[in-house]
Motif scaffolding. Structure first.
Motif, mmCIF file in Angstrom:
data_model
loop_
_atom_site.group_PDB
_atom_site.id
_atom_site.type_symbol
_atom_site.label_atom_id
_atom_site.label_comp_id
_atom_site.label_asym_id
_atom_site.label_seq_id
_atom_site.Cartn_x
_atom_site.Cartn_y
_atom_site.Cartn_z
ATOM 1 N N HIS A 47 31.276 28.549 48.693
ATOM 2 C CA HIS A 47 31.418 28.206 47.278
ATOM 3 C C HIS A 47 32.539 29.090 46.730
ATOM 4 O O HIS A 47 32.347 30.279 46.481
ATOM 5 N N THR A 48 33.685 28.514 46.562
ATOM 6 C CA THR A 48 34.910 29.294 46.366
ATOM 7 C C THR A 48 35.167 29.741 44.933
ATOM 8 O O THR A 48 35.968 30.648 44.701
ATOM 9 N N GLU A 49 34.505 29.119 43.973
ATOM 10 C CA GLU A 49 34.822 29.331 42.556
ATOM 11 C C GLU A 49 34.770 30.806 42.162
ATOM 12 O O GLU A 49 35.717 31.352 41.578
ATOM 13 N N ARG A 50 33.675 31.461 42.463
ATOM 14 C CA ARG A 50 33.508 32.868 42.072
ATOM 15 C C ARG A 50 34.470 33.775 42.839
ATOM 16 O O ARG A 50 35.035 34.723 42.287
ATOM 17 N N TYR A 51 34.656 33.487 44.131
ATOM 18 C CA TYR A 51 35.537 34.328 44.936
ATOM 19 C C TYR A 51 36.973 34.287 44.427
ATOM 20 O O TYR A 51 37.644 35.319 44.318
ATOM 21 N N ALA A 52 37.466 33.072 44.125
ATOM 22 C CA ALA A 52 38.856 32.944 43.679
ATOM 23 C C ALA A 52 39.089 33.695 42.378
ATOM 24 O O ALA A 52 40.166 34.267 42.168
ATOM 25 N N ALA A 53 38.096 33.699 41.490
ATOM 26 C CA ALA A 53 38.241 34.401 40.216
ATOM 27 C C ALA A 53 38.465 35.889 40.427
ATOM 28 O O ALA A 53 39.223 36.525 39.677
ATOM 29 N N GLU A 54 37.829 36.474 41.426
ATOM 30 C CA GLU A 54 38.039 37.891 41.730
ATOM 31 C C GLU A 54 39.301 38.100 42.554
ATOM 32 O O GLU A 54 40.024 39.081 42.371
ATOM 33 N N ASP A 55 39.564 37.167 43.467
ATOM 34 C CA ASP A 55 40.707 37.333 44.376
ATOM 35 C C ASP A 55 42.041 37.306 43.652
ATOM 36 O O ASP A 55 42.970 38.033 44.017
ATOM 37 N N VAL A 56 42.167 36.468 42.617
ATOM 38 C CA VAL A 56 43.467 36.343 41.956
ATOM 39 C C VAL A 56 43.879 37.667 41.319
ATOM 40 O O VAL A 56 45.047 38.081 41.413
ATOM 41 N N HIS A 57 42.939 38.394 40.717
ATOM 42 C CA HIS A 57 43.256 39.709 40.158
ATOM 43 C C HIS A 57 43.504 40.728 41.267
ATOM 44 O O HIS A 57 44.408 41.574 41.160
ATOM 45 N N ALA A 58 42.706 40.654 42.336
ATOM 46 C CA ALA A 58 42.862 41.602 43.439
ATOM 47 C C ALA A 58 44.229 41.458 44.101
ATOM 48 O O ALA A 58 44.883 42.455 44.429
ATOM 49 N N VAL A 59 44.683 40.218 44.287
ATOM 50 C CA VAL A 59 45.984 39.990 44.926
ATOM 51 C C VAL A 59 47.120 40.481 44.021
ATOM 52 O O VAL A 59 48.091 41.073 44.498
ATOM 53 N N ALA A 109 41.255 25.152 48.184
ATOM 54 C CA ALA A 109 40.077 25.991 48.427
ATOM 55 C C ALA A 109 40.375 27.464 48.134
ATOM 56 O O ALA A 109 39.533 28.185 47.611
ATOM 57 N N THR A 110 41.567 27.918 48.469
ATOM 58 C CA THR A 110 41.947 29.305 48.189
ATOM 59 C C THR A 110 41.902 29.595 46.695
ATOM 60 O O THR A 110 41.434 30.655 46.271
ATOM 61 N N LEU A 111 42.359 28.649 45.882
ATOM 62 C CA LEU A 111 42.355 28.828 44.432
ATOM 63 C C LEU A 111 40.992 28.556 43.804
ATOM 64 O O LEU A 111 40.833 28.697 42.585
ATOM 65 N N GLY A 112 40.018 28.139 44.619
ATOM 66 C CA GLY A 112 38.666 27.942 44.105
ATOM 67 C C GLY A 112 38.412 26.603 43.463
ATOM 68 O O GLY A 112 37.403 26.424 42.779
#
Length: 448
Positions: A7-19, A217-220
């Motif tokens: 379930h990519t939605e939550r992960y992408a929200a954190e990943d975009v700031h982390a990247v 999928a990467t962008l959620g």
């Protein structure tokens, strides 16, 4: 059932700031020619992603993120390193959904590579006039994705059937002649131009899988159900040379997709978006009165990036905050308030030490006393009267600022407007002139 479901939605929200923070650290290298991330940088990104990449040994999201932030204008390559732009720094204070929506829309038209190039087993792609423009192909896949029901799983082969029968098919080869130039293993025997060899699933299907898995999928935008790629699809087995491949692409394992709420918002299916309630971060830090920050748990790679941005590492699990470290962070474009919120959410104690809060307030106040007005072109006038004339002219006064008695500061982005208005007044700045012309002396004549 697929072996993996994400379930990519939550992960992408954190990943975009982390990247973006990883780009800000200066650790990511990209080729200035191809814009692709270096292998070591892909590894760095994978370690920073909150849930890692889709596969441990096959980069998908870790490869896509550096390209996505470049396409979105949030980062750019400077001397071989990916650096956050002013737009990217501002994005760190914005909701992730807003950044993701802007990134997807920019990527559709400004993607840096042809996604089909990631299907390395299909050779001949670099020959002239073989492949169609990727921009049009991306748009087709986006249209197909937009038409899917929100919150319902769709089998990939069912999606393929839809796309083949509609205008959503992302045609890859320019023509029948171009199809003959694409091949597996051998350019003659393995050519995809032979009847039954260049089927839709091999070209348009694999391209669709690349867009869905590596970017959507990467962008959620979509949740994904997937297996290991090896042996996942057999639609290429009849081709000459197919025995050489365990899978035709790294994306072969994608089994089903589900358009989620974030995807519906980004694609314009829904006008608003309410993000899921974020999970409270673990309280892995202890802030001491002497301004040391001690890791009492295991901070994530993204959290370590924030610590290193505002404090100096002085031990295996210790970072020291100082006026110098905070001012260096401000000078790099970071905000003290962000660090305060970061520590408050992760500190083991209920309140931060007063000494730290005082220091943070002091640095924020000092930083607020100075304002960066941007780059200017400094123009020297021959005398104060001319400088006053230009700076008070109705058409020019909004395009320049009087500095001292006879200098004008012109914003770089208004230079052309300034020069045009200046000619109307009857003056011009010679191109390349570094000094004002010397005032002309009146000529005298001597009677003989």
């Amino acid at each position: 059932m697929a072996e993996f479901v994400r379930h990519t939605e939550r992960y992408a929200a954190e990943d975009v700031h982390a990247v973006l923070r990883l780009c800000d650290s200066g650790r990511l290298r990209c080729s200035e020619k191809t814009r692709r991330p270096a292998a070591a940088s892909v590894v760095e990104v994978a370690k920073t992603l909150v849930s890692g990449d889709f596969y441990p040994d096959e980069p998908i999201a870790a490869f896509a993120w550096p390209l996505l932030v470049q396409a979105g204008g949030f980062a750019e390559i400077t001397s071989g390193r990916l650096q956050v732009t002013a737009k990217g720094r501002a994005a760190l204070a914005k909701p992730p959904a807003t950044i993701i929506q802007a990134t997807w829309r920019s990527w559709l038209s400004k993607g840096l590579i042809d996604e089909f190039s990631r299907i390395e087993s299909i050779k001949g792609q670099r020959a002239a006039n073989v492949l169609t423009a990727p921009k049009a192909r991306r748009q087709k896949v986006s249209e197909a994705l937009t038409a899917q029901p929100v919150g319902e799983w769709v089998d990939v082969d069912a999606l393929f059937a839809q796309m083949k029968q509609t205008a959503w098919s992302p045609r890859v080869a320019r023509s029948e002649r171009a199809l003959w130039k694409l091949y597996l293993e051998d350019p003659h025997y393995g050519s995809l131009g032979y009847a039954g060899f260049g089927e839709w699933e091999l070209l348009e299907g694999r391209y669709t899988l690349a867009v869905l898995f590596e970017y959507a999928a990467t962008l959620g935008l979509i949740d994904v159900a997937y297996d290991e790629p090896v042996g996942a699809r057999d639609d290429y087995h009849e081709n000459w040379g197919a025995d050489s491949f365990d899978a035709l692409s790294r994306y072969d394992g994608l089994r089903a997709i589900r358009l989620n709420d974030l995807g519906a918002y980004v694609l314009g299916v829904r006008k608003s978006y309410t993000p899921p309630q974020p999970e409270a971060p673990e309280r892995t830090l202890k802030v001491l009165p002497n301004l040391d920050v001690v890791a009492v748990g295991s901070p994530s790679p993204a959290e370590l990036l924030v610590l290193e941005s505002y404090a100096r590492r002085t031990g295996d699990h210790v970072w020291t905050v100082s006026r110098e470290s905070l001012l260096a962070a401000v000078d790099a474009g970071r905000q003290p308030d962000e660090f305060t919120a970061f520590l408050q959410a992760r500190a083991a104690q209920p309140d931060l030490p007063g000494a730290l809060l005082t220091l943070l307030d002091e640095v924020a106040e000092r930083a607020g006393r100075l304002t960066d007005l941007g780059q200017v072109r400094l123009i020297a006038c021959a005398d104060p009267a001319l400088a006053t004339l230009i700076s008070h002219d109705r058409a020019l006064r909004s395009l320049c600022r009087l500095i001292g008695d006879q200098h004008l500061a012109v914003p770089v982005n208004r230079d052309a407007d300034f020069r045009r208005a200046l000619t109307t007044l009857g003056y011009a700045v010679p191109v390349g002139a570094s000094h004002p012309p010397a005032p002309r002396r009146p000529q005298t004549s001597t009677a003989r």
